[in-house]
Scaffold this motif. Structure first.
Motif, PDB file in Angstrom:
ATOM      1  N   MET A   1       0.827  -1.186   0.000  1.00 40.45           N
ATOM      2  CA  MET A   1       0.000   0.000   0.000  1.00 40.45           C
ATOM      3  C   MET A   1       0.875   1.254   0.000  1.00 40.45           C
ATOM      4  SD  MET A   1      -3.268  -0.398   0.113  1.00 40.45           S
ATOM      5  CE  MET A   1      -4.612  -1.332   0.686  1.00 40.45           C
ATOM      6  N   ILE A   2       0.437   2.235  -0.719  1.00 42.10           N
ATOM      7  CA  ILE A   2       1.085   3.540  -0.708  1.00 42.10           C
ATOM      8  C   ILE A   2       0.343   4.371   0.337  1.00 42.10           C
ATOM      9  CG2 ILE A   2       1.598   5.580  -2.086  1.00 42.10           C
ATOM     10  CD1 ILE A   2       1.459   3.606  -4.529  1.00 42.10           C
ATOM     11  N   GLU A   3       1.076   4.847   1.350  1.00 39.02           N
ATOM     12  CA  GLU A   3       0.434   5.519   2.465  1.00 39.02           C
ATOM     13  C   GLU A   3       0.968   6.934   2.663  1.00 39.02           C
ATOM     14  OE1 GLU A   3       1.259   2.869   5.697  1.00 39.02           O
ATOM     15  OE2 GLU A   3      -0.484   1.627   5.247  1.00 39.02           O
ATOM     16  N   GLU A   4       0.092   7.813   3.105  1.00 40.29           N
ATOM     17  CA  GLU A   4       0.421   9.191   3.454  1.00 40.29           C
ATOM     18  C   GLU A   4      -0.349   9.551   4.707  1.00 40.29           C
ATOM     19  OE1 GLU A   4       2.469  11.496   2.247  1.00 40.29           O
ATOM     20  OE2 GLU A   4       3.150  10.332   0.535  1.00 40.29           O
ATOM     21  N   THR A   5       0.127  10.551   5.422  1.00 42.01           N
ATOM     22  CA  THR A   5      -0.638  11.093   6.536  1.00 42.01           C
ATOM     23  C   THR A   5      -0.981  12.537   6.207  1.00 42.01           C
ATOM     24  OG1 THR A   5       1.362  11.753   7.712  1.00 42.01           O
ATOM     25  CG2 THR A   5       0.406   9.621   8.291  1.00 42.01           C
ATOM     26  N   ALA A  52     -13.920   9.979   9.624  1.00 41.15           N
ATOM     27  CA  ALA A  52     -13.002  10.955  10.215  1.00 41.15           C
ATOM     28  C   ALA A  52     -13.654  12.334  10.179  1.00 41.15           C
ATOM     29  CB  ALA A  52     -11.694  10.975   9.436  1.00 41.15           C
ATOM     30  N   LYS A  53     -13.315  13.153  11.163  1.00 40.81           N
ATOM     31  CA  LYS A  53     -13.893  14.486  11.286  1.00 40.81           C
ATOM     32  C   LYS A  53     -12.867  15.547  10.875  1.00 40.81           C
ATOM     33  CE  LYS A  53     -17.564  13.121  13.949  1.00 40.81           C
ATOM     34  NZ  LYS A  53     -17.988  11.996  13.207  1.00 40.81           N
ATOM     35  N   GLU A  54     -13.363  16.716  10.529  1.00 39.20           N
ATOM     36  CA  GLU A  54     -12.510  17.827  10.139  1.00 39.20           C
ATOM     37  C   GLU A  54     -11.530  18.158  11.269  1.00 39.20           C
ATOM     38  OE1 GLU A  54     -13.076  22.419   8.674  1.00 39.20           O
ATOM     39  OE2 GLU A  54     -14.688  20.995   8.295  1.00 39.20           O
ATOM     40  N   GLY A  55     -10.255  18.352  10.893  1.00 38.56           N
ATOM     41  CA  GLY A  55      -9.210  18.683  11.863  1.00 38.56           C
ATOM     42  C   GLY A  55      -8.408  17.492  12.352  1.00 38.56           C
ATOM     43  N   GLN A  56      -8.881  16.263  12.118  1.00 34.26           N
ATOM     44  CA  GLN A  56      -8.162  15.073  12.571  1.00 34.26           C
ATOM     45  C   GLN A  56      -7.010  14.743  11.630  1.00 34.26           C
ATOM     46  OE1 GLN A  56     -11.529  12.302  12.839  1.00 34.26           O
ATOM     47  NE2 GLN A  56     -11.287  12.336  15.077  1.00 34.26           N
ATOM     48  N   ILE A  57      -5.957  14.147  12.195  1.00 35.00           N
ATOM     49  CA  ILE A  57      -4.823  13.658  11.414  1.00 35.00           C
ATOM     50  C   ILE A  57      -5.125  12.189  11.090  1.00 35.00           C
ATOM     51  CG2 ILE A  57      -2.330  13.248  11.347  1.00 35.00           C
ATOM     52  CD1 ILE A  57      -3.072  16.214  11.564  1.00 35.00           C
ATOM     53  N   VAL A  58      -5.025  11.842   9.808  1.00 37.81           N
ATOM     54  CA  VAL A  58      -5.393  10.496   9.369  1.00 37.81           C
ATOM     55  C   VAL A  58      -4.310   9.880   8.487  1.00 37.81           C
ATOM     56  CG1 VAL A  58      -7.875  10.946   9.479  1.00 37.81           C
ATOM     57  CG2 VAL A  58      -6.647  11.428   7.378  1.00 37.81           C
ATOM     58  N   LYS A  59      -4.375   8.558   8.382  1.00 36.40           N
ATOM     59  CA  LYS A  59      -3.513   7.824   7.451  1.00 36.40           C
ATOM     60  C   LYS A  59      -4.358   7.468   6.235  1.00 36.40           C
ATOM     61  CE  LYS A  59      -2.304   3.540   8.192  1.00 36.40           C
ATOM     62  NZ  LYS A  59      -1.684   2.305   8.673  1.00 36.40           N
ATOM     63  N   VAL A  60      -3.847   7.811   5.051  1.00 33.54           N
ATOM     64  CA  VAL A  60      -4.551   7.582   3.788  1.00 33.54           C
ATOM     65  C   VAL A  60      -3.713   6.622   2.944  1.00 33.54           C
ATOM     66  CG1 VAL A  60      -5.471   8.709   1.732  1.00 33.54           C
ATOM     67  CG2 VAL A  60      -5.420   9.946   3.875  1.00 33.54           C
TER      68      VAL A  60
END
Length: 143
Positions: A1-5, A52-60
């Motif tokens: 998987m190609i992942e970004e945060t 996920a909610k606005e403002g949260q840091i997530v892994k995509v």
């Protein structure tokens, strides 16, 4: 998987806009349909199955098969069209346009095919933007 945060900047029904940090490889990228570069970073649209909610840091993440297929079409198809039509132009120039250099005919046909293939890829890109299998997915909320 190609992942970004990245940070969630907006949330829709099933998708979210994520701001990820811009990389050096982003300059001149042909994937303008998937992400929107800005001074702060790159905004991508991702599926949001974990709400996920606005403002949260997530892994995509994005599936490597989708990334590879897209890369082959965006870069491979125009290159193949250019080379094939340049060779065809050279042969046509030598056979039918003896008063003009076959290199000129080759260049004209090759670059015409290159431009046409970029237009085709752009139309394809617009078409697949709506398909879920090509969209990144939010996998995890980090913060």
């Amino acid at each position: 998987m190609i992942e970004e945060t990245g940070k969630v900047t907006a949330v829709n029904d099933t998708t979210a806009k994520i701001l990820v940090q811009k990389r050096g490889a982003c300059e001149g990228c042909a994937a303008s349909g998937i992400c929107k570069p800005s001074e702060k970073g790159i905004e991508i649209e991702a599926l949001n199955p974990i709400h996920a909610k606005e403002g949260q840091i997530v892994k995509v993440s994005i599936r490597p098969q989708a990334y590879l297929k897209g890369t082959m079409i965006v870069y491979g198809f125009p290159l193949t069209a250019f080379v094939a039509c340049a060779i065809l132009g050279k042969n046509i120039g030598e056979k039918y346009f003896k008063e003009i250099s076959s290199d000129i005919v080759s260049a004209i046909l090759g670059f015409t095919a290159l431009i046409a293939s970029f237009l085709i890829v752009r139309a394809w890109s617009k078409k697949i933007e709506t398909k879920k299998e090509y969209k990144p997915v939010i996998d995890e909320i980090l913060e």
